[in-house]
Write a protein that holds these residues in place. Structure first.
Motif: not given
Length: 1188
Positions: A26-49
């Motif tokens: 898994x990609x770690x949650x450490x912000x310093x690591x996240x700033x350097x890693x490429x990552x495809x999009x992930x939907x984090x919030x959406x309206x109900x169906x």
């Protein structure tokens, strides 16, 4: 603090377990690591169906996503591209895909449709669910005129509601013209469709205001049907009407309605069917009519109702089962009966299921040339269809990839290449719904890095377990090894346990485990290391506990509490009384290792507890104090002092006064102190309160006063005996009013509903008001949002409700006191929150790690704080055993619940059944309740040891063999591999012989043991075993039968010559002893009583002659003569004393001793019948007793 930091660190890296398990990370949650890693999009919030909008407000369609680089967003509407720039009413929020539609001046219907959001960057595209936008509707009731309804008493009746169709459907209820709910009962009740049913009508049902109301929940509007008039006619009225029309005196014989058998109105007939979806609410309705009113009951023909999920409501008319499962399918019977008859209706319930997750696809982070797979498993009824897409395009239309293979619900990746990152969508659908999940494959090459902070110090108490963290990241996944101090060997085996996430665990930490530990993370691209330190501390222990004390009143008491603790930890000693704080009294003196109470009083009695706390542990001990009266001293009489006299007020100022007095007599006990009390005749007349106290050596006191009080003072003296009576009150002193000196205390801000804020405070007393006209200025504002305060002034209340607040928003509140003379000081600002609402998001990334056959560990990603919408209480895990892994042994139990308080991200599921399939889900909960559950996941527990065999019995016992039969265990807990039979002999003294052991195959259920020893007891020990080992033992005992030739080998002791000779010798010895006894009796001569017998004049008592073979020298009758001065019975006889011995007493009344005729006729229980003048021969009981 160290413990807190340790746990937070553990929470971060434990989430990486999942990556280690699936050959991906898994990609770690450490912000310093996240700033350097490429990552495809992930939907984090959406309206109900299914999104129902309010036409009075702007439409907000949520779509949030994360990725590196940050993704861009686009939308489709009804399957085609939605060009936002062409519609001035539609805007998209910056760095977000959320749409805001301003519908002012527009019809909301214009924007109804199916919307879908796409978040895209150069590494892939993620898509949202299809969001169906529909406008809420609350139409008006059609105009109608309701004619009065006339019905004969006792008949059935239905009042129809028929509300207008709304979106969502309205909530129906019946009320009268005064907005009071109409009373309902088993006779009158509301059906699920809103109609009002009468099983039979009564005269009192007549009224003209039966009104049906429909409340539309989305718009919070209520529509009303025209009132219905009901007229109930009884048979007497019908008779009168008929008599007037036809000149008949009576048409019906009496005024009573005719009774009727029960009849079903809903549903009709004898059977019906109903379909319900899994997880929804099943409501079965049974509406009947009849006279008398029928009673309704429910039963399930194919099983029992599920516990805790079943309720029977609306006067037994409706059966409700929540959270329906497949086990709830079957036939349900509704029975209605009155005293005339009983009728039944059977409802056949089928359960279908929209798709639900068994395994959701999980993001993969792979290194080049690595393997991986995406698994998407869902279940439902009918079985859902799985379709894959890549970057929002069906996978069959996507570019081909030779390293990717789709096999149904699984995509397999072989030797992935750099640049092949993408987002894959899994769609599981059937006729009842669909599920959509995004999961990306991110191909990265990263050298190892350790995420755990460097030089972190872990502190544990000796004999507790220690966890040393080594959270790492790299691609390929780094391998973790540990070293201690300067040692070159890796830490493996006892006492160390290396977890798959890199954590090093020490089961039982000892002092020698303290030191520096080096964590090394290594992959093919590089190496990284980190140093942490472990400090093992000594436990805190109370060496000398406080002891039970009995103290006299006014004496001193010392409780000792000596403690040993680790010298590097800071100890804090706390004393409690009766589990509460010590009284705020200067008599209680707390030292480093003791508590001293001076001048003990009765109120000091109780239980005292010393608690020694350190930052890592604590210890406590308690003792009780009993207070008794002091022993009196005769020499001096001690009494309580006399009350002070001559109270005088001097130096009178607006806020102070001087009080003087003359002490009373001390009565041989010095006065310790004077207590000054006051009463306020303006606010609290007649009640006295302590104001202050001064030492017994003083006779004056400077008193600080409050404004707007009418003071009167009195003084009491205290010595070792007790308090004196109060003095006479002083003259009244009135202080002038002033502005308040203080503000209300106990100010709080909290919500009772999701859209309000309750501000609460403790009302001020009249003494605190400082003047007339006390009011409260209540002020509030949104924290960090509003600069200006909103305020309102209230009086005679202690709370104020602010309505229309957003859900769970922090507010600053304060309350200021005001009276007619001014305002109080600036109040203290208190932070509170508006009301909570249910959480809106389920935990993501839910995974399970099976630790052993009875224990599993569940992990999840905590929900974003904004979605909690309240105080985070924790997480709940619902889990249940779906079935055993033995196909022939289906099993289903009710859900179990484990609650994990706080912001946890993992938890243990204990007490699992081995070799079983389990399902579980996770949900967050706050002070309002539970949020939505995550998708159900499943896991299987491995084999365990089997249970005890169901029985063991011996069915055939022979001379030298036994047959044993047994049954397999009820709990197999895996595949049975065989049985173990042990047995040994047990002799008469319960000593055990050598143990024999047999291994038996699993398919065998009996065995015959040959070559056993006859007439011998054997003890058997029997248990089953699986691949995990042997289960518990069942025991049994049995005896082989005796040899048939044994009786012939037995010796008859009665026929042996030595035995006969022994018995003759014993008989001869007894005879000799008897003869010697008789001779010694004769040599003794005549007893003195003989002379008395010779002088006795009564012929009845003359002795017999010696040639009569009797003992005339001593007569038994002599013992029965009355004593001198005693009375003789009137009949002249003397009754035997209860202590006398006779042959009748020993021989049972007939004088015969035994069956061979010995002594028969020699002694008799009665006198011998002789035709002589001589009296009966007495029996020498002494001689007989010597024989006996």
């Amino acid at each position: 603090m160290e413990r807190t930091r340790t746990r937070l660190g553990a929470a971060v890296f434990l989430m990486l377990i999942l990556g280690h398990l699936g050959n991906a990370l898994e990609v770690p949650l450490d912000p310093k690591v996240l700033e350097e890693l490429a990552q495809p999009p992930t939907i984090t919030q959406q309206s109900p169906k299914d999104y129902i909008i309010d036409p009075r407000e702007s439409i907000v369609i949520h779509c949030e996503a994360k990725g590196k680089p940050h993704p861009s967003f686009s939308w489709t509407r009804n399957g085609t591209h939605f060009d936002i720039d062409q519609d001035p009413k539609v805007t998209m929020r910056p760095r977000s895909g959320t749409l805001v539609v301003d519908i002012s001046g527009e019809k909301a219907e214009t924007y109804e449709g199916i919307y879908q959001c796409t978040a895209r960057n150069k590494h892939g595209a993620a898509v949202s669910n299809n969001i169906v936008i529909r406008q809420s509707r609350s139409p008006l009731w059609s105009k109608e005129r309701n004619e009065p309804i006339r019905v004969q008493e006792g008949e059935a009746l239905v009042l129809h509601c028929r509300p207008p169709a709304g979106l969502p459907p309205p909530i129906i209820f019946w009320m009268d013209v005064n907005f009071q709910r109409l009373p309902q009962s088993s006779r009158v009740f509301q059906a699920l469709n809103g109609d009002l049913y009468f099983s039979n009508v009564l005269k009192e049902d007549s009224r003209n205001d039966y009104i049906c109301y429909a409340r539309f929940p989305h718009t919070q509007t209520i529509q009303q049907k025209q009132p219905i008039t009901l007229l109930v006619l009884n048979l007497d009225a019908v008779n009168e009407t008929v008599a007037a029309l036809f000149n008949e005196t009576d048409l019906f014989s009496d005024g009573l309605a005719e009774e009727r058998k029960p009849t079903f109105l809903i549903p009709s007939g004898s059977s019906s069917s109903k379909m319900v979806l899994r997880g929804q609410v099943l409501e079965l309705e049974c509406i009947t009519e009849g006279l008398p009113t029928p009673e309704v009951s429910w039963s399930k023909l194919s099983g029992e109702f599920p516990d805790k999920r079943t309720s029977i409501v609306t006067f037994q008319k409706i059966l409700r089962i929540v959270n329906v499962s497949d086990a709830d399918a079957g036939e349900y019977r509704c029975t209605a009966h009155n005293r005339l008859a009983s009728v039944h209706h059977t409802i056949r319930v089928t359960v279908k299921a929209a798709p639900y997750w068994l395994t959701t696809p999980r993001n993969l982070v792979l290194a080049p040339k690595e393997k991986g797979q995406l698994i998407c498993r869902a279940s439902g009824t009918p079985k859902p269809t799985i379709n894959w897409a890549m970057n929002g395009i069906p996978i069959e239309n996507s570019p081909e990839d030779p390293n990717r293979k789709v096999e149904g619900d699984t995509i397999i990746f072989e030797e992935v290449q750099t640049g092949s990152s993408a987002v894959y969508q899994c769609n599981a659908s059937n006729e009842y719904g669909y599920l959509l999940s995004n999961a990306f494959v991110n191909v990265l090459s990263e050298t190892p890095r350790v995420l755990t902070p460097a030089n972190q110090v872990y502190q544990v108490i000796r004999n507790n377990h220690a966890l040393l963290d080594c959270s790492s990241f790299g691609s390929p996944i780094p391998k973790i090894t540990w070293f201690k101090d300067s040692q070159s060997s890796t830490l493996e085996g006892d006492p160390y346990l290396l977890h798959e996430n890199g954590t090093l665990e020490i089961y039982v930490a000892q002092a020698l485990n303290s030191g520096k530990y080096i964590c090394v993370a290594r992959n093919t691209l590089g190496i990284a290391e980190n140093h942490v330190y472990l400090e093992v501390k000594e436990p805190t222990r109370i060496l000398k506990q406080p002891k039970y004390k009995v103290a006299q009143r006014n004496r001193n008491v010392v409780f000792e509490c000596k403690v040993k603790h680790d010298p590097t930890l800071i100890p804090i000693m706390i004393w409690l009384k009766d589990n509460g704080e010590l009284p705020d009294d200067e008599r209680f003196l707390v030292d480093s290792d003791s508590l001293t109470i001076t001048d003990v009083t009765e109120n000091d009695a109780g239980t005292y507890t010393c608690i020694m706390n350190t930052t890592l542990d604590h210890d406590s001990a308690s003792a009780e104090l009993t207070v008794v009266e002091a022993a009196p001293t005769p020499a001096t009489i001690y009494e309580q002092p006399d009350p002070p006299t001559d109270l005088e007020l001097t130096d009178m100022k607006p806020r102070s006064v001087q009080l003087t007095w003359i002490p009373g007599d001390e009565h041989n006990s010095p006065i310790h102190k004077f207590v000054i009390q006051y009463t306020d005749s303006l606010h609290d007349h007649g009640h006295w309160h302590n104001l202050t106290h001064v030492p017994g050596s003083k006779t004056t006191a400077h008193l600080e006063l409050s404004p707007y009080v009418h003071y009167s003072f009195r003084v009491l003296a205290l010595n070792a005996v007790g308090l004196s009576d109060p003095s006479n009150p002083s003259h009244m002193y009135k202080t002038n009013p002033a502005a308040p000196d203080e503000n209300p205390s106990g100010v709080k801000g909290f919500g009772t509903e999701h859209d309000n804020l309750m501000i609460l405070w403790k009302p001020m007393s009249g003494l605190q008001a400082n003047g007339p006209g006390l009011q409260y200025k209540v002020m509030w504002r949104k924290k960090d949002v509003d600069k200006n305060w909103t305020s309102v002034t209230v009086a005679n209340v202690s709370k104020f409700m602010v309505s229309g607040t957003p859900t769970f928003t922090p507010y600053e509140v304060k309350v200021q006191a005001i009276n007619n003379n001014g305002i109080g000081p600036d109040p203290v600002v208190v932070t509170g929150h508006s009301g909570e609402d249910l959480p809106v998001q389920a935990p993501d990334n839910v995974q399970v790690l099976v630790l052993n056959s009875t224990l599993a560990e569940v992990h999840w990603e905590p929900v974003p704080p904004k979605t909690v919408r309240g105080h985070l209480k924790g997480y709940k895990v619902y889990y249940w055993r779906e079935r055993s892994l033995h196909k022939h042994n289906p099993h289903r139990v009710e859900k179990q619940l484990l609650t994990f308080s706080g912001n946890k991200s993992h938890g243990m599921l204990p007490g699992l059944q081995p070799y079983s399939l389990y399902l579980f889900n996770v949900m967050v909960y706050n002070g309002k309740g539970e949020g939505p559950a995550s998708s159900n996941l499943q896991f299987e527990t491995p084999e365990g040891v089997p249970g005890r065999p169901s029985f063991l019995r011996i069915t055939n016992s022979n001379l030298n063999n036994l047959t044993l039969e047994w049954g397999p265990p009820n709990d197999l807990n895996g595949h049975l591999t065989g049985y173990i039979l042990k047995y040994q002999q047990v002799n008469n003294s319960n000593e055990l012989g050598p143990m024999e052991e047999l291994a038996l195959p699993a398919n065998k259920t009996s065995i015959t043991l040959p070559n056993l020893k006859y007439s011998t007891r054997y003890k058997f020990y029997f248990n089953a075993k699986t691949g995990q080992g042997a289960g518990p033992v069942i025991t049994e005992e049995a005896v082989t039968i005796m040899d048939e030739a044994m009786p012939s080998r037995q010796v008859d002791i009665a026929t042996q010559g030595w035995f006969i000779g022994l018995m003759c010798a014993i008989a001869l010895l007894i005879l000799v002893l008897l003869i010697i006894c008789f001779i010694k009796r004769n040599k003794g001569g005549k007893y003195p009583v003989k002379e008395k017998e010779d002088a006795h004049t009564d012929p009845e008592f003359q002795p017999m002659k010696e040639d009569d073979c009797t003992f005339g020298e001593y007569s038994d009758t002599e013992d029965h003569k009355p004593l001198k001065g005693s009375r003789t019975p009137s009949n002249g006889t003397v009754h035997r004393d209860s202590s006398d011995d006779s042959l009748v007493d020993y021989g049972g009344g007939d004088g015969q001793f035994n069956e061979d005729g010995s002594f028969i006729g020699q002694y008799s229980g009665k006198s011998s019948i002789r035709e002589t003048a001589e009296g009966p021969s007495p029996v020498n009981t002494t001689a007989m007793n010597s024989f006996v």
